[in-house]
Design a protein around this motif. Structure first.
Motif, PDB file in Angstrom:
ATOM      1  N   ALA A   1       0.822  -1.214   0.000  1.00  0.00           N
ATOM      2  CA  ALA A   1       0.000   0.000   0.000  1.00  0.00           C
ATOM      3  C   ALA A   1       0.854   1.261   0.000  1.00  0.00           C
ATOM      4  O   ALA A   1       0.524   2.241  -0.686  1.00  0.00           O
ATOM      5  N   MET A   2       1.956   1.261   0.750  1.00  0.00           N
ATOM      6  CA  MET A   2       2.828   2.440   0.764  1.00  0.00           C
ATOM      7  C   MET A   2       3.406   2.708  -0.616  1.00  0.00           C
ATOM      8  O   MET A   2       3.435   3.841  -1.095  1.00  0.00           O
ATOM      9  N   LEU A   3       3.890   1.656  -1.267  1.00  0.00           N
ATOM     10  CA  LEU A   3       4.454   1.818  -2.599  1.00  0.00           C
ATOM     11  C   LEU A   3       3.382   2.251  -3.605  1.00  0.00           C
ATOM     12  O   LEU A   3       3.594   3.157  -4.412  1.00  0.00           O
ATOM     13  N   ALA A   4       2.232   1.587  -3.550  1.00  0.00           N
ATOM     14  CA  ALA A   4       1.190   1.811  -4.557  1.00  0.00           C
ATOM     15  C   ALA A   4       0.500   3.150  -4.407  1.00  0.00           C
ATOM     16  O   ALA A   4       0.187   3.809  -5.413  1.00  0.00           O
ATOM     17  N   LEU A   5       0.255   3.579  -3.179  1.00  0.00           N
ATOM     18  CA  LEU A   5      -0.562   4.775  -2.959  1.00  0.00           C
ATOM     19  C   LEU A   5       0.237   6.048  -2.719  1.00  0.00           C
ATOM     20  O   LEU A   5      -0.318   7.145  -2.817  1.00  0.00           O
ATOM     21  N   THR A   6       1.526   5.927  -2.402  1.00  0.00           N
ATOM     22  CA  THR A   6       2.324   7.128  -2.135  1.00  0.00           C
ATOM     23  C   THR A   6       3.542   7.220  -3.055  1.00  0.00           C
ATOM     24  O   THR A   6       3.700   8.184  -3.803  1.00  0.00           O
ATOM     25  N   GLN A   7       4.413   6.220  -3.018  1.00  0.00           N
ATOM     26  CA  GLN A   7       5.656   6.276  -3.786  1.00  0.00           C
ATOM     27  C   GLN A   7       5.408   6.348  -5.295  1.00  0.00           C
ATOM     28  O   GLN A   7       5.950   7.205  -6.000  1.00  0.00           O
ATOM     29  N   PHE A   8       4.596   5.450  -5.812  1.00  0.00           N
ATOM     30  CA  PHE A   8       4.342   5.348  -7.254  1.00  0.00           C
ATOM     31  C   PHE A   8       3.657   6.603  -7.811  1.00  0.00           C
ATOM     32  O   PHE A   8       4.167   7.235  -8.748  1.00  0.00           O
ATOM     33  N   PRO A   9       2.513   7.041  -7.260  1.00  0.00           N
ATOM     34  CA  PRO A   9       1.886   8.252  -7.806  1.00  0.00           C
ATOM     35  C   PRO A   9       2.703   9.509  -7.572  1.00  0.00           C
ATOM     36  O   PRO A   9       2.664  10.441  -8.394  1.00  0.00           O
ATOM     37  N   ASN A  10       3.467   9.569  -6.474  1.00  0.00           N
ATOM     38  CA  ASN A  10       4.300  10.745  -6.219  1.00  0.00           C
ATOM     39  C   ASN A  10       5.360  10.897  -7.304  1.00  0.00           C
ATOM     40  O   ASN A  10       5.615  12.007  -7.794  1.00  0.00           O
ATOM     41  N   ALA A  11       5.969   9.778  -7.697  1.00  0.00           N
ATOM     42  CA  ALA A  11       7.000   9.840  -8.742  1.00  0.00           C
ATOM     43  C   ALA A  11       6.419  10.327 -10.062  1.00  0.00           C
ATOM     44  O   ALA A  11       6.992  11.208 -10.725  1.00  0.00           O
ATOM     45  N   LEU A  12       5.261   9.800 -10.448  1.00  0.00           N
ATOM     46  CA  LEU A  12       4.655  10.211 -11.710  1.00  0.00           C
ATOM     47  C   LEU A  12       4.143  11.653 -11.645  1.00  0.00           C
ATOM     48  O   LEU A  12       4.248  12.397 -12.615  1.00  0.00           O
ATOM     49  N   GLY A  13       3.598  12.038 -10.507  1.00  0.00           N
ATOM     50  CA  GLY A  13       3.150  13.419 -10.351  1.00  0.00           C
ATOM     51  C   GLY A  13       4.316  14.394 -10.433  1.00  0.00           C
ATOM     52  O   GLY A  13       4.195  15.483 -11.016  1.00  0.00           O
ATOM     53  N   THR A  14       5.455  14.017  -9.872  1.00  0.00           N
ATOM     54  CA  THR A  14       6.648  14.864  -9.939  1.00  0.00           C
ATOM     55  C   THR A  14       7.145  14.985 -11.374  1.00  0.00           C
ATOM     56  O   THR A  14       7.544  16.068 -11.820  1.00  0.00           O
ATOM     57  N   TYR A  15       7.132  13.879 -12.105  1.00  0.00           N
ATOM     58  CA  TYR A  15       7.546  13.924 -13.513  1.00  0.00           C
ATOM     59  C   TYR A  15       6.624  14.834 -14.325  1.00  0.00           C
ATOM     60  O   TYR A  15       7.071  15.573 -15.196  1.00  0.00           O
ATOM     61  N   ARG A  16       5.313  14.785 -14.042  1.00  0.00           N
ATOM     62  CA  ARG A  16       4.378  15.656 -14.750  1.00  0.00           C
ATOM     63  C   ARG A  16       4.655  17.127 -14.392  1.00  0.00           C
ATOM     64  O   ARG A  16       4.656  18.000 -15.261  1.00  0.00           O
ATOM     65  N   GLU A  17       4.881  17.377 -13.102  1.00  0.00           N
ATOM     66  CA  GLU A  17       5.135  18.731 -12.627  1.00  0.00           C
ATOM     67  C   GLU A  17       6.386  19.328 -13.282  1.00  0.00           C
ATOM     68  O   GLU A  17       6.421  20.517 -13.620  1.00  0.00           O
ATOM     69  N   LYS A  18       7.405  18.511 -13.485  1.00  0.00           N
ATOM     70  CA  LYS A  18       8.671  18.994 -14.058  1.00  0.00           C
ATOM     71  C   LYS A  18       8.662  19.006 -15.585  1.00  0.00           C
ATOM     72  O   LYS A  18       9.657  19.399 -16.205  1.00  0.00           O
ATOM     73  N   GLY A  19       7.562  18.531 -16.176  1.00  0.00           N
ATOM     74  CA  GLY A  19       7.464  18.548 -17.630  1.00  0.00           C
ATOM     75  C   GLY A  19       8.087  17.366 -18.325  1.00  0.00           C
ATOM     76  O   GLY A  19       8.154  17.335 -19.565  1.00  0.00           O
TER      77      GLY A  19
ATOM     78  N   ALA B   1      -2.961   9.564 -12.347  1.00  0.00           N
ATOM     79  CA  ALA B   1      -3.618  10.086 -13.541  1.00  0.00           C
ATOM     80  C   ALA B   1      -4.253  11.445 -13.287  1.00  0.00           C
ATOM     81  O   ALA B   1      -4.382  12.257 -14.209  1.00  0.00           O
ATOM     82  N   LEU B   2      -4.638  11.718 -12.048  1.00  0.00           N
ATOM     83  CA  LEU B   2      -5.388  12.930 -11.728  1.00  0.00           C
ATOM     84  C   LEU B   2      -4.551  14.015 -11.057  1.00  0.00           C
ATOM     85  O   LEU B   2      -4.865  15.198 -11.163  1.00  0.00           O
ATOM     86  N   ALA B   3      -3.488  13.621 -10.350  1.00  0.00           N
ATOM     87  CA  ALA B   3      -2.723  14.589  -9.556  1.00  0.00           C
ATOM     88  C   ALA B   3      -1.802  15.423 -10.444  1.00  0.00           C
ATOM     89  O   ALA B   3      -1.016  14.866 -11.212  1.00  0.00           O
TER      90      ALA B   3
END
Length: 247
Positions: free
Chosen positions: A69-87, A160-162
């Motif tokens: 749950a920690m990996l799936a709900l925090t680590q994984f989406p945080n990494a993708l959200g950061t990549y989106r934020e940085k372009g 997908a949403l963050a």
């Protein structure tokens, strides 16, 4: 070397370069197992758990579930959200490399972390604490795979949403902690009111935990638990693929 292999190798280096992520991912589940495992009577047979110990039928499955749950709900989406934020996702969308490869690479790295830490939990539990191995290995593996698919599909929907990494972490945490409470982590499923026992078997974290508990004790997981995990995996993945934004 294929593009996916290069991306996966790079993502693995990024994951390991941050000392906090591996330390938390490995440290929290193992600490949970060791702290409770060293308590007097934790590994003694208990009639409440069908003659099995609380360590094998509650604590060890809980450590595995919290890890996923920690990996799936925090680590994984945080990494993708950061990549989106940085372009980064926007730049990838304009390159010959499909952005979906990055998603796959991220998933592979996180799933590899799941496999390694689950092996550590089972191995350390058996060798250091005398925890019995899962009594229903096939059911345990099925529950583990379905649980990972269900929880990572929820994480994919969050990603997908963050719009940013911070938002992804916030949304993931807002899902993670209520699932702990309602899934039978803070209070074992048997001590919950009857209605909440059914809720615990339907939510992806609770379904994973309670299916792992049953299979560790040698029983079969309930069809409700397996069905709930499969439904979450299909529904959340389908929605995420439709609403996922690369920029």
């Amino acid at each position: 070397m294929s593009v996916l292999t290069k991306l996966t190798t790079t993502e693995a280096k990024v994951f390991l370069r941050d000392p906090g992520a591996p330390a938390v991912v490995v440290g929290i589940p193992l600490a949970l197992l060791l702290v409770f495992g060293l308590m007097p009577g934790a590994n003694d047979p208990d009639p409440k758990y069908g003659g099995h110990s609380a360590l094998a039928t509650v604590i060890a499955p809980m450590a595995v579930t919290i890890l996923i749950a920690m990996l799936a709900l925090t680590q994984f989406p945080n990494a993708l959200g950061t990549y989106r934020e940085k372009g980064l996702l926007k730049r990838l969308s304009a390159s010959p490399v499909p952005p979906s490869r990055l998603l796959t690479a991220q998933l592979l790295v996180n799933l590899a972390a799941v496999v390694v830490v689950v092996a550590l939990i089972v191995g350390v539990g058996a060798l250091a604490l005398g925890v019995e191995l899962p009594g229903n290995p096939a059911g345990f593996l099925l529950s583990l795979v379905l649980g990972a698919l269900a929880l990572f599909s929820v994480g994919l929907l969050v990603a997908a949403l963050a719009p940013t990494g911070r938002a992804a972490s916030g949304i993931g945490s807002a899902l993670f902690f209520p699932m702990l409470a309602l899934g039978g982590v803070w209070v074992p499923k048997e001590q919950l009111p009857p209605f909440l026992q059914h809720v615990a078997d339907v939510l992806p974290l609770g379904a994973t935990l309670n299916a792992l508990r049953a299979t560790w004790a040698g029983d079969a997981p309930e069809l409700l638990q397996l069905g709930a995990m499969a439904v979450f995996a299909v529904v959340c993945t389908t929605i995420a693929t439709r609403v996922f934004r690369w920029m």
